[in-house]
Motif scaffolding. Structure first.
Motif, short mmCIF file in Angstrom:
data_model
loop_
_atom_site.label_atom_id
_atom_site.label_comp_id
_atom_site.label_asym_id
_atom_site.label_seq_id
_atom_site.Cartn_x
_atom_site.Cartn_y
_atom_site.Cartn_z
N UNK A 157 -10.08 18.76 -8.63
CA UNK A 157 -10.15 18.21 -7.30
C UNK A 157 -8.58 18.71 -6.52
N UNK A 158 -7.28 17.60 -7.31
CA UNK A 158 -6.00 17.51 -6.35
C UNK A 158 -5.73 18.99 -6.11
N UNK A 159 -5.84 20.16 -7.06
CA UNK A 159 -5.53 21.32 -6.48
C UNK A 159 -6.25 22.11 -5.56
N UNK A 160 -7.23 21.61 -5.26
CA UNK A 160 -7.88 22.10 -4.41
C UNK A 160 -8.00 21.34 -2.55
N UNK A 161 -6.98 20.26 -3.58
CA UNK A 161 -6.97 19.36 -1.74
C UNK A 161 -5.52 18.97 -1.37
N UNK A 162 -4.55 19.00 -2.81
CA UNK A 162 -3.03 18.25 -1.78
C UNK A 162 -2.02 19.79 -2.00
N UNK A 163 -2.39 20.48 -3.58
CA UNK A 163 -1.16 21.51 -3.09
C UNK A 163 -1.83 22.37 -2.03
N UNK A 164 -2.39 22.76 -1.68
CA UNK A 164 -2.64 23.82 -0.98
C UNK A 164 -1.03 23.26 0.08
N UNK A 165 -2.02 22.20 1.18
CA UNK A 165 -1.44 21.40 2.04
C UNK A 165 0.56 21.64 1.83
N UNK B 276 -14.76 19.62 6.78
CA UNK B 276 -14.47 18.61 7.21
C UNK B 276 -13.04 19.22 7.96
N UNK B 277 -12.34 19.81 7.43
CA UNK B 277 -11.09 19.87 7.94
C UNK B 277 -9.98 19.45 7.29
N UNK B 278 -9.81 18.88 6.45
CA UNK B 278 -9.12 17.96 6.25
C UNK B 278 -7.48 18.08 5.82
N UNK B 279 -7.30 19.70 5.11
CA UNK B 279 -6.07 20.33 4.69
C UNK B 279 -5.18 20.41 6.31
N UNK B 280 -5.98 21.04 6.34
CA UNK B 280 -5.62 21.43 8.44
C UNK B 280 -5.63 19.77 9.72
N UNK B 281 -5.86 18.89 8.99
CA UNK B 281 -5.38 17.87 9.56
C UNK B 281 -4.25 17.63 9.04
N UNK B 282 -4.23 17.14 7.76
CA UNK B 282 -3.47 16.85 7.41
C UNK B 282 -1.70 16.99 6.79
N UNK B 283 -1.89 18.96 7.19
CA UNK B 283 -0.74 19.89 7.44
C UNK B 283 0.15 19.59 8.85
N UNK B 284 -1.15 19.39 10.00
CA UNK B 284 -0.88 19.47 10.98
C UNK B 284 0.07 17.72 11.54
N UNK B 285 -0.24 16.63 10.66
CA UNK B 285 0.21 15.61 10.81
C UNK B 285 1.58 15.67 10.26
N UNK B 286 1.65 16.18 9.14
CA UNK B 286 3.14 16.09 8.55
C UNK B 286 3.90 17.13 9.19
N UNK B 287 4.11 18.53 9.68
CA UNK B 287 4.58 18.92 10.60
C UNK B 287 4.88 18.18 12.00
N UNK B 288 3.99 17.87 12.19
CA UNK B 288 4.76 16.22 13.34
C UNK B 288 5.31 16.06 13.70
N UNK B 289 5.83 15.61 12.41
CA UNK B 289 5.90 13.95 11.89
C UNK B 289 8.14 13.98 12.05
N UNK B 290 7.79 15.49 11.77
CA UNK B 290 9.11 16.34 11.96
C UNK B 290 10.33 15.19 10.57
#
Length: 461
Positions: A359-367, A320-334
């Motif tokens: 599962x943690x490696x697949x989700x959280x580590x890439x972000x 569902x694109x969760x990795x990209x969404x979390x990464x964009x959210x953290x970058x936008x928070x500055x």
């Protein structure tokens, strides 16, 4: 079918499929002891060139027995010395006995590998200190003989990657397990018994053999059982120093699990080893075996359910694109580096309650790696902190997955609350370790720099 694979044209291949078609089969157990079914379901021996497991089973028992005997020979006088010395001196020497437990097993094995090699400390010492004599000697009953007692470079003893190296290293590693039970029993034997026997006319040797030794038998028995059972399932020491002549059954179980992927055969060898150990220990009976089967099934089902749930969640989240969404959210928070890392650590800590490591490696580590790299922070440093955080999460109540795994095999009298209280010191140590890595990044980065000539990318300092 024959064009795709020539085995389909062989009668033996079809016969083997027919032998394994039943819902329940003894094929794996027979294979683990170099037996097999023939075309008529009769049990027969394997061909000679395929017989390996009987040799491995016998070698495993031989190594375990020899290590137990050598540990007993070395541990008995040490235990007697510790039990008879004054308490202050005894406690000081006991620290030396326990010192190996504070050192990584892998570090100790590598140290032995350095000492036992052809040009190692042991062989160099033998070459340097042994006397050299060569010449004619007149021996009684044998007459004149030419004697060559020189120990030179050509006579260096091979002690690595063979049976001898396995015995030496396992004996040193398991020696404390023999000393401790014997010492605990000897400490409770009153010294007055020996004095009374000598006052009644016994010599010191006779008093020791007839009075002292029988009272130390419980400790000897406990130590021998403990060392033998631990030795029979040893893996890492034979793998590193055993070579082809020192491998044991644990190494072949690992090979079937990791390389050939024959999990049925690996499970059969593990089950046979467990039955053998319970028979040696004197606790084998069929009702206990049935309960063990049921408990194993329950634990396996629980663990697989948790893993399945974690993998399904990870797959849906990534799709569902969760990795990209979390990464964009953290970058936008500055946020600053420390604030961003704190948020990522908290997310990993909470995820450890419900997700498995994969599962943690697949989700959280890439972000996390993408975000910290953009900030110029060393990703290896962050990943090591992640591992500490996840390990802490697995132990932390109320979820504590590691505790639930342990609860499935613990005795009924040990309650869940007891386990929660028991892990608190370990959780405190984990947080201390995490703080030390955060304050002194070189604790995590220095070894990769030395081993791989890697240059650290930077920290928030």
């Amino acid at each position: 079918m024959i064009k795709r694979d020539k085995r389909w044209g062989k009668v033996e291949f079809w016969q083997s499929l027919g032998a394994m078609k039943d819902p329940y089969t003894m094929g794996y157990y027979l294979n683990a002891v170099d037996l097999r079914f023939d075309a008529n379901k009769n049990v027969i021996q394997k061909p000679e060139h395929l017989k390996i497991y009987k040799t491995i089973w016998l070698r495993t028992l031989q190594v375990s027995l020899m290590v137990t005997i050598f540990c007993l020979i070395l541990a008995y006088p040490v235990s007697y010395l510790l039990a008879t010395l004054p308490m202050r001196t005894s406690n000081l020497l006991m620290i030396c006995v326990l010192m190996p437990f504070w050192t990584s097993l892998l570090v100790r094995i590598v140290a032995w590998m350095i000492m036992l090699q052809q040009n190692g400390v042991v062989n160099d010492t033998l070459v340097g200190i042994l006397p050299c004599f060569e010449g004619m000697v007149n021996l009684p009953f044998l007459g004149e003989k030419n004697i060559d007692l020189c120990f030179s470079d050509e006579d260096r003893i091979p002690m690595m990657y063979n049976f001898t190296g396995t015995i030496i290293v396992m004996t040193q590693v398991l020696l404390p397990f023999m000393i401790l039970p014997i010492y605990s029993v000897m400490r409770g034997i009153p010294p007055s018994y020996m004095k009374a026997a000598q006052n009644l006319g016994a010599t010191p040797t006779r008093a020791f053999v007839r009075v002292y030794m029988p009272q130390s038998i419980p400790g000897v028995g406990a130590g021998c059982i403990l060392v033998f059972i631990v030795a029979i399932g040893y893996y890492i020491t034979p793998e590193l120093v055993g070579g082809k002549d020192g491998l044991m059954i644990g190494n072949f179980v690992a090979r079937e699990m990791q390389q050939t992927l024959n999990w049925g055969l690996a499970a059969a060898m593990g089950a046979i080893g467990t039955v053998v150990m319970t028979m040696i220990y004197g606790t084998f009976d069929f009702s206990t075996m049935q309960q063990a089967f049921l408990k194993t099934l329950q634990i396996t089902a629980m663990i697989l359910t948790i893993l399945l749930g974690g993998v399904m969640f990870a797959g849906v989240f990534v799709a569902l694109g969760g990795i990209s969404a979390v990464q964009n959210l953290l970058e936008a928070a500055q946020l600053g580096p420390w604030a961003t890392m704190l948020i990522l650590m908290i997310i990993a800590f909470i995820a450890g309650f419900v997700l498995d490591l994969i599962s943690i490696i697949l989700i959280i580590i890439p972000v996390s790696v993408a975000v910290v790299r953009a900030m110029g922070v060393d990703d290896v440093w962050v990943c090591i902190m992640f591992l500490v955080v996840i390990q802490t999460s697995y132990l932390t109540p109320p979820m504590a997955p590691a505790i639930f795994y342990l609860r499935g095999i613990s005795p009924p009298e040990i309650r869940l609350g007891d386990m929660y209280r028991g892990v608190l010191p370990f959780i405190a140590l984990e947080f201390i370790c995490l703080g030390a890595i955060m304050i002194w990044p070189d604790l995590a980065l220095k070894l990769p720099e030395l081993l791989f000539e890697r240059v650290a990318k930077g920290t928030p300092y």
